[in-house]
Design a protein around this motif. Structure first.
Motif, PDB file in Angstrom:
ATOM      1  N   HIS A 110      12.515 -10.838  -6.190  1.00  0.00           N
ATOM      2  CA  HIS A 110      12.110  -9.473  -6.544  1.00  0.00           C
ATOM      3  C   HIS A 110      11.668  -8.761  -5.264  1.00  0.00           C
ATOM      4  O   HIS A 110      11.110  -9.405  -4.365  1.00  0.00           O
ATOM      5  N   TYR A 111      11.868  -7.454  -5.238  1.00  0.00           N
ATOM      6  CA  TYR A 111      11.445  -6.671  -4.070  1.00  0.00           C
ATOM      7  C   TYR A 111      10.632  -5.482  -4.553  1.00  0.00           C
ATOM      8  O   TYR A 111      11.154  -4.629  -5.277  1.00  0.00           O
ATOM      9  N   ILE A 112       9.363  -5.452  -4.206  1.00  0.00           N
ATOM     10  CA  ILE A 112       8.500  -4.325  -4.580  1.00  0.00           C
ATOM     11  C   ILE A 112       8.171  -3.577  -3.294  1.00  0.00           C
ATOM     12  O   ILE A 112       7.774  -4.199  -2.295  1.00  0.00           O
ATOM     13  N   VAL A 113       8.337  -2.263  -3.317  1.00  0.00           N
ATOM     14  CA  VAL A 113       8.107  -1.492  -2.091  1.00  0.00           C
ATOM     15  C   VAL A 113       6.644  -1.040  -2.012  1.00  0.00           C
ATOM     16  O   VAL A 113       6.104  -0.470  -2.952  1.00  0.00           O
ATOM     17  N   GLN A 114       6.019  -1.368  -0.882  1.00  0.00           N
ATOM     18  CA  GLN A 114       4.690  -0.814  -0.588  1.00  0.00           C
ATOM     19  C   GLN A 114       4.945   0.399   0.312  1.00  0.00           C
ATOM     20  O   GLN A 114       5.319   0.243   1.471  1.00  0.00           O
ATOM     21  N   ASN A 115       4.781   1.582  -0.252  1.00  0.00           N
ATOM     22  CA  ASN A 115       5.153   2.779   0.498  1.00  0.00           C
ATOM     23  C   ASN A 115       4.223   3.086   1.656  1.00  0.00           C
ATOM     24  O   ASN A 115       4.631   3.628   2.673  1.00  0.00           O
ATOM     25  N   GLU A 116       2.946   2.742   1.464  1.00  0.00           N
ATOM     26  CA  GLU A 116       1.986   2.962   2.546  1.00  0.00           C
ATOM     27  C   GLU A 116       1.317   1.644   2.871  1.00  0.00           C
ATOM     28  O   GLU A 116       0.946   0.911   1.948  1.00  0.00           O
ATOM     29  N   GLN A 117       1.142   1.348   4.143  1.00  0.00           N
ATOM     30  CA  GLN A 117       0.552   0.063   4.548  1.00  0.00           C
ATOM     31  C   GLN A 117      -0.968   0.141   4.375  1.00  0.00           C
ATOM     32  O   GLN A 117      -1.703   0.403   5.303  1.00  0.00           O
ATOM     33  N   LYS A 118      -1.393  -0.103   3.122  1.00  0.00           N
ATOM     34  CA  LYS A 118      -2.834   0.007   2.845  1.00  0.00           C
ATOM     35  C   LYS A 118      -3.514  -1.352   2.837  1.00  0.00           C
ATOM     36  O   LYS A 118      -4.536  -1.529   2.191  1.00  0.00           O
ATOM     37  N   GLY A 119      -2.910  -2.329   3.482  1.00  0.00           N
ATOM     38  CA  GLY A 119      -3.569  -3.620   3.655  1.00  0.00           C
ATOM     39  C   GLY A 119      -3.003  -4.725   2.772  1.00  0.00           C
ATOM     40  O   GLY A 119      -2.290  -4.473   1.801  1.00  0.00           O
ATOM     41  N   LEU A 120      -3.367  -5.960   3.143  1.00  0.00           N
ATOM     42  CA  LEU A 120      -2.863  -7.149   2.436  1.00  0.00           C
ATOM     43  C   LEU A 120      -3.298  -7.145   0.965  1.00  0.00           C
ATOM     44  O   LEU A 120      -2.505  -7.460   0.074  1.00  0.00           O
ATOM     45  N   GLY A 121      -4.543  -6.770   0.708  1.00  0.00           N
ATOM     46  CA  GLY A 121      -5.038  -6.748  -0.671  1.00  0.00           C
ATOM     47  C   GLY A 121      -4.246  -5.763  -1.516  1.00  0.00           C
ATOM     48  O   GLY A 121      -3.845  -6.064  -2.650  1.00  0.00           O
TER      49      GLY A 121
END
Ligand code: UTP
Length: 296
Positions: A110-121
């Motif tokens: 599965h690939y989920i996009v994190q649009n903004e790099q708001k941290g590992l959590g």
């Protein structure tokens, strides 16, 4: 209830989350167009080592938290039919298993996009829909582990007995402490430590120990509610460490002292160290590399 009863009641760990959306600034310019996780130790990208470690413990679904620019990671795990046919026609069948490993055939990616790099959590929180209420593994591909009994397997065995969220840890030099999440140890039994507290990137004089978190975790789904309560740190990121700190208030969280070799491939030193160590052990090039190093 003895341990065998607990194992029967335990939910199987079927899913692993691999956050790969970070910028990889320590490796610029290499990471300008190539994801850090696609940098290779000899001929295998870091991310594949992590995926293989997950599959070895029986993981069936890999959930990448990725960024829009990192399409090469998806391409790497898609089957390449065209090249497979080409290799077959050239009689290079030995390369086909390297190109399209059969161990990936039954794995769901599965690939989920994190649009903004708001941290590992924040990256981990995006997997909630797919995880629901199951326990799950987290692997940070830039930490590379080598041991006959893999790091994730060491965590899995302890999880099966305790059902408690568990984090891999190792002892580090005091001068490096400000780079890691550091635990305050509570009760200790063999290589298992009950975490009394955990602090993200403390200064050396404020660190509660020299025992630092490394990039493998097995977490219960209760972490998702804690991630919702975490406030951004001074850099604006939601830290997984801060959610674990909140989780400790409600339930036992364990640390497992990892037995084996670990390379921090998110740093240049660790990456080069891993490259040298792995190449020296390589059956094809090991002897040559030994000579090369002697010459240098
Ligand atoms: P790092 O702290 O190593 O950050 O992230 P980074 O961006 O990858 O690398 P540097 O420090 O700039 O060189 C730890 C892990 O968390 C992921 C990264 O991809 C890495 O696997 N991460 C971090 C995310 O997925 N999203 C984020 O917003 C931040």
């Amino acid at each position: 209830m003895d341990n065998s009863d607990k194992i029967i009641l335990m939910k199987k760990i079927k899913k692993a989350v691999l956050p790969v959306a970070g910028f990889g600034t320590r490796f610029l310019p290499a990471t300008k167009a190539t994801p850090k996780e696609m940098l290779s130790i000899i001929d295998k990208p870091l991310v594949q080592y992590a995926v293989e470690e997950a599959i070895e413990i029986g993981i069936e679904e890999i959930i990448f938290i990725t960024s829009p620019s990192k399409y090469s990671i998806k391409k790497h795990f898609d089957k390449s039919k065209e090249l497979e046919e080409k290799l077959r026609s050239l009689g290079k069948d030995d390369l086909i298993e390297k190109l399209n490993p059969s161990k990936f055939d039954d794995i769901k990616f599965h690939y989920i996009v994190q649009n903004e790099q708001k941290g590992l959590g924040h990256a981990i929180s995006l997997a909630e829909q797919l995880i629901q209420d199951e326990p799950f593994a987290v692997l940070l591909p830039d930490d590379l582990f080598f041991s006959n009994d893999s790091c994730l397997n060491q965590l899995k065995r302890s999880y099966e007995i305790s059902n408690a969220s568990i984090i891999a840890v190792n002892e580090i030099e005091l001068e490096d402490i400000h780079k890691y999440g550091v635990i305050k140890p509570g009760n200790i039994k063999d290589n298992l430590i009950e975490i009394a507290d955990i602090i993200e990137k403390p200064e050396a004089d404020e660190a509660p120990s020299n025992i630092a978190v490394c990039g493998r975790y097995i977490l219960n789904s209760s972490i998702f509610n804690k991630l919702k309560d975490v406030l951004p740190d001074k850099t604006g990121e939601i830290q997984l460490t801060d959610a674990i700190k909140l989780l400790i208030d409600d339930e036992m969280v364990l640390a497992c002292i990892y037995k084996g070799e670990k390379f921090d491939c998110g740093s240049k030193r660790g990456f080069v160290e891993a490259t040298i160590a792995i190449s020296l052990r390589d059956i094809e090039i090991g002897d040559e590399i030994k000579n090369v190093i002697k010459k240098i």
